[in-house]
Design an enzyme around this catalytic site. Sequence first.
Site, PDB file in Angstrom:
ATOM      1  N   HIS A 120      -4.623   2.952  -8.263  1.00  0.00           N
ATOM      2  CA  HIS A 120      -3.325   3.061  -7.775  1.00  0.00           C
ATOM      3  C   HIS A 120      -3.167   3.506  -6.329  1.00  0.00           C
ATOM      4  CE1 HIS A 120      -1.697   2.950 -12.180  1.00  0.00           C
ATOM      5  NE2 HIS A 120      -2.127   1.858 -11.946  1.00  0.00           N
ATOM      6  N   CYS A 128      -1.615   0.133   8.281  1.00  0.00           N
ATOM      7  CA  CYS A 128      -0.420  -0.644   8.892  1.00  0.00           C
ATOM      8  C   CYS A 128      -0.363  -2.055   8.058  1.00  0.00           C
ATOM      9  CB  CYS A 128      -0.844  -1.300  10.402  1.00  0.00           C
ATOM     10  SG  CYS A 128       0.112  -2.441  10.920  1.00  0.00           S
ATOM     11  N   ASN A 217      -7.229  14.309 -25.010  1.00  0.00           N
ATOM     12  CA  ASN A 217      -5.769  14.317 -24.494  1.00  0.00           C
ATOM     13  C   ASN A 217      -5.221  15.404 -25.679  1.00  0.00           C
ATOM     14  OD1 ASN A 217      -4.419  12.562 -22.809  1.00  0.00           O
ATOM     15  ND2 ASN A 217      -4.777  10.652 -24.177  1.00  0.00           N
TER      16      ASN A 217
HETATM   17 ZN   LIG Z   1      -1.090  -2.707  13.160  1.00  0.00          ZN
END
Ligand SMILES: [Zn+2]
Length: 255
Positions: A120, A128, A217
Amino acid sequence: MSVEISGRLLSALVNAQRVVAFTGAGVSAESGVPTFRGNDGIWEKFKPEELANLNAFMRSPELVWEWYAHRKRIIAEIQPNPGHYALAKMEQMLPHFAIITQNIDNLHRRAGSKNVYELHGNIERNYCMKCRTPYSDDEIIGRDVPCLPRCRRCNGLIRPDVVWFGELLPEDEWGKSVSAAESADVLFSIGTSGVVYPAASIPLMAKRQGAFIVEINPQPTLLTDHVDEFLLGASGVILPELYSRFILEHQPPEP
Ligand SMILES: [Zn+2]
């Protein structure tokens, strides 16, 4: 509280060539990483899925960036827990060891783990959207108020390098995770509820290829019925115990 670790698990681990640890939100929660749901000051009125998606970002990038700047500040103060450190030490002791994580907080790497696949993304990274140039937090946070970081090369919008709701998992990390799972001799599923697909299919892929599956868990999950061993409790307690038992078994007996 002592941890019941079977001889079967220890011998599977000692004889394993390839081990995978698949980790989820429970591991982060033990370090105190908040879920960013509910009582979180001014952000209380938003659900994470309302901010962590591309449409929200394109509509109001300043708002989404302000939320991420807030999350980044909180996560930067949080430390890895003994479970993270035990996994990092295990990596050094085993021939092939990989962590597949659904967590974005970078705590596995901060604990010293090297071979980490981040399904993730990673909240400490940014890029960018136009030219994919990566940016560190230091380069962008606090440069503008309100914070709206832009690329120095192409003036494109910079976004956090995390997978948002509705987005696909990063192809490269997913491919490596599937191969690691399918070739694992032992797979640990740790602190993950096993409901968010496709990530949740990772333990079952390993099982189909004959891996020994261990779940750690604090409560049973949908996976529990399918595992070879279920260790009930906190990973920050169980993993250090497992690591020390493993070290004892691993050392060759005195001649
Ligand atoms: Zn850029």
